[in-house]
Structures are given as structure tokens and as C-alpha cells.
Design an enzyme around this catalytic site. Structure first.
Site: not given
Length: 363
Positions: A140, A218, A242
Site C-alpha cells: 500500500y 489462503d 485488510d
């Protein structure tokens, strides 16, 4: 009487409505608990772009740096898609400028909202987990490039950044069920391999009494749906945190229920609901204000060191939900402002009931 200066950033969409609801509850707490909360409203996000061309105006940043805590509503919306500046720049910039490297997102499922979860009750009953997300590093904030044929978002983490967020997670676990799970992608990402090495070292040297394991992102995404009660504290980098926290928001039934605290090493923290600006319902007084009200409670707890007042706010929200007051996202008919009024009523009843009990007990 303790005095605190609070900067309120309503932002965009329903942000103005939910922050107004949170302020309504805070004003009642101010009256009952003899504290002085001085609110100053400033612009951020799309509203700031419209007014100044900048999603984080200098005036807003200066006010936030000088205050005791920041209460934010929401930023963003399709109105600003494709523009030269994006509303989200304001939020990311504020986090970076205030050094808010740790985001705390508690996820709890209570009996009041159990039936509203899209998952079976036997899976989500009694879920109580905390996502600790690194907030100022990773893709980010890394260098970005874009041309006609390609784009990049550079993901960078330093040892120091990982160490400081790891300590936040381990300390939080000590106050909970003493278990930290590091979520990463160490099978393919070098940054994740560094995370594993650094967090394992911090654990061994400083927090060996805390149970520690790690899990690929995952697998963690699947386990959050399959066995969410298995988690206590999830520690992870910015982007994974997030995504996982938004996924976990569905466990109690609505993203509108969830709050967050963004904190650093001293200085003001930033407290905001997890949900977005929901421009499609803005101005209709139907947004769920629970996330904003509980964010205000987290502000009292972590930002102003007022745990008694924070407990009172959280307890009052729980009572209102248990009584059947629900906004539209949970299938109810309560308004945003009406829910806030109900929380204030519950807060006052609880406060005076405790005063009466105390007088009877000691009188």
C-alpha cells in the site's frame, strides 16, 4: 474534570451520520462520567477534495497532530473515481503522518447477532478474535509505477516494522487467550519469510509464554469460515490484514458492527468503523452506527485511557442489540439516530442503576 480534545473527521457518505451517532453517545458519557470532550470537525477524503483539492488538507493534519484522539467516519465513493486525487489518499496519509502502525480489529459474535450471521450458529457462536494488522508498510505504501503495458506496487518491510507490530500482537494475546497466529504467504513471498523469522525471534526472546504458530493466508481465509473459534490473535501485514478483517466482518452478520483502533508509539490514535462510505444510503438515516459507537469506546479505552467509560459504552451497545434494536443491514427497522438514542438511554439506565446499588450497598 479531565479535558480531551477530539478531532472528528466525518469524511464521506454515511460517515457524517455514524460519527454524529457516536458523538451523541459520547456527549452522554461526558455528562455521566464528568469528563470534558471538546470536539473539532475537519475535512478528509472526498469532502476535502471537493472543498480544497486535497484529500488531507494541511489544516486537518495539523489539528490531528495536536489533539488527543481522532474519530473518523468513512472516506471514498464512486464520485471521485478516476480523479487526479483519491479520497483514500487522505486516510493513508493520515495514518502515515501520525505513525499509526498498528490496527486493532476485534471480531465478536454475540447471541444478539448470532442469527444474522450467514454461517451456521454452531460455527460462529462465541467467536472472539482480534486481528492485529500492520498499517504503514507493504504494498500500500511501496513505490508504484504505471505505464501502458504494466504496473507495480512494491512491497517492502523492515525488521523494525515487523518487530514493533509483533510486540503489539503478543501483548494483546497476554490479555486474551494467550495465542498468536502469524498469517503470511511465506511459501512464495520473501517479505513473508522475513516476517516469520523476525516474529519467531521476538516470540522466543520476549514472549515465550505465549502460544505461537503461523498459517498461510489462503488457509487462514478458509479457517476463518470453517473454524473461526480456533483463532485468538491474528497478526499479519497490511494487505492481508485488510482483506481478512473484511472477511471476518461477516462472522457477526454485518460489517456495520465492527470497530477499529489505529495506534502508534504515543501521540493521538485514529478510531474508525471498518465499513465504507455506502453512498447509496447516505442521508437516509439507516446506516448501522454500531461500528462507529464501538470505535468511540475504543477511543476511550486506548486513546484516552478511560476503561470504565469504554466498558459502559460497549455494554450499552450490547444491551440495545440484545433488546432487538437492529438497523436495516440486520433486518431491522431502527434508524441510525434512533439506535444512538437507544444506546444513550441504556447508558443512563445502567449508570444510575449502578449508582443506586452503590448507595444501597455502602449506605
Amino acid at each position: 474534570m479531565k479535558t480531551f480534545n477530539i478531532v472528528v473527521l466525518p469524511g464521506d457518505g454515511v460517515g457524517r451520520e455514524v460519527t454524529a451517532a457516536a458523538q451523541h453517545v459520547l456527549r452522554a458519557a461526558e455528562e455521566l462520567f464528568d469528563i470534558d470532550l471538546r470536539f473539532t470537525e475537519k475535512l478528509i477524503g472526498g469532502a476535502a477534495i471537493d472543498a480544497t483539492g486535497d484529500p488531507l488538507p494541511k489544516e486537518t493534519l495539523e489539528a490531528c497532530r495536536a489533539c488527543d484522539a481522532v474519530l473518523l467516519g468513512a472516506v471514498g465513493g464512486p464520485k471521485w473515481d478516476g480523479g487526479k486525487r483519491r479520497p483514500e489518499e487522505g486516510l493513508l496519509g493520515l495514518r502515515k503522518a501520525l505513525g499509526l502502525f498498528a490496527n486493532l480489529r476485534p471480531i465478536r459474535v454475540t447471541e444478539a447477532t448470532l442469527s444474522h450471521s450467514p454461517l451456521k450458529s454452531e460455527i460462529v457462536r462465541d467467536v472472539d478474535l482480534l486481528i492485529v494488522r500492520e498499517l504503514t508498510g507493504g504494498a500500500y505504501f511501496g513505490k508504484k509505477t504505471r505505464d501502458a503495458n504494466s504496473a507495480t506496487d512494491l512491497c517492502i518491510y523492515t525488521v523494525e516494522e515487523i518487530e514493533r507490530i509483533a510486540r503489539v500482537a503478543f501483548r494483546a494475546a497476554r490479555e486474551r487467550r494467550n495465542h498468536v497466529t502469524l498469517v503470511d504467504k511465506a511459501n512464495v513471498m520473501e517479505t513473508s519469510r522475513l516476517w516469520r523469522e523476525v516474529v519467531a525471534r521476538i516470540h522466543a526472546k520476549e514472549f515465550s509464554s505465549v502460544e505461537f504458530d503461523y498459517m498461510l493466508v489462503d488457509t487462514a481465509a478458509m479457517r476463518l469460515i470453517q473454524k473461526p473459534r480456533a483463532f485468538d490473535v491474528l497478526l499479519t501485514e497490511n494487505m492481508f490484514g485488510d482483506i481478512l478483517s473484511d472477511e471476518a466482518s461477516m462472522l457477526p452478520g454485518s460489517i456495520g458492527l465492527l470497530a477499529s483502533a489505529s495506534i502508534g508509539n504515543g501521540g493521538p490514535g485514529l478510531f474508525e468503523p471498518v465499513h465504507g462510505s455506502a453512498p447509496d444510503i447516505a442521508g437516509e438515516d439507516i446506516a448501522n452506527p454500531v461500528g462507529a459507537i464501538v470505535s468511540a469506546a475504543m477511543m476511550l479505552r486506548y486513546g484516552l485511557e478511560l476503561p470504565t467509560e469504554a466498558d459502559a459504552l460497549e455494554g450499552s451497545v450490547a444491551k440495545v442489540l440484545a433488546s432487538g434494536h437492529m438497523t436495516a443491514d440486520l433486518g431491522g427497522k431502527e434508524t441510525c439516530s434512533g439506535f444512538a438514542r437507544a444506546v444513550v438511554d441504556a447508558l443512563r439506565r445502567s449508570f444510575w442503576a449502578s449508582k443506586h446499588y452503590s448507595q444501597m450497598h455502602w449506605g
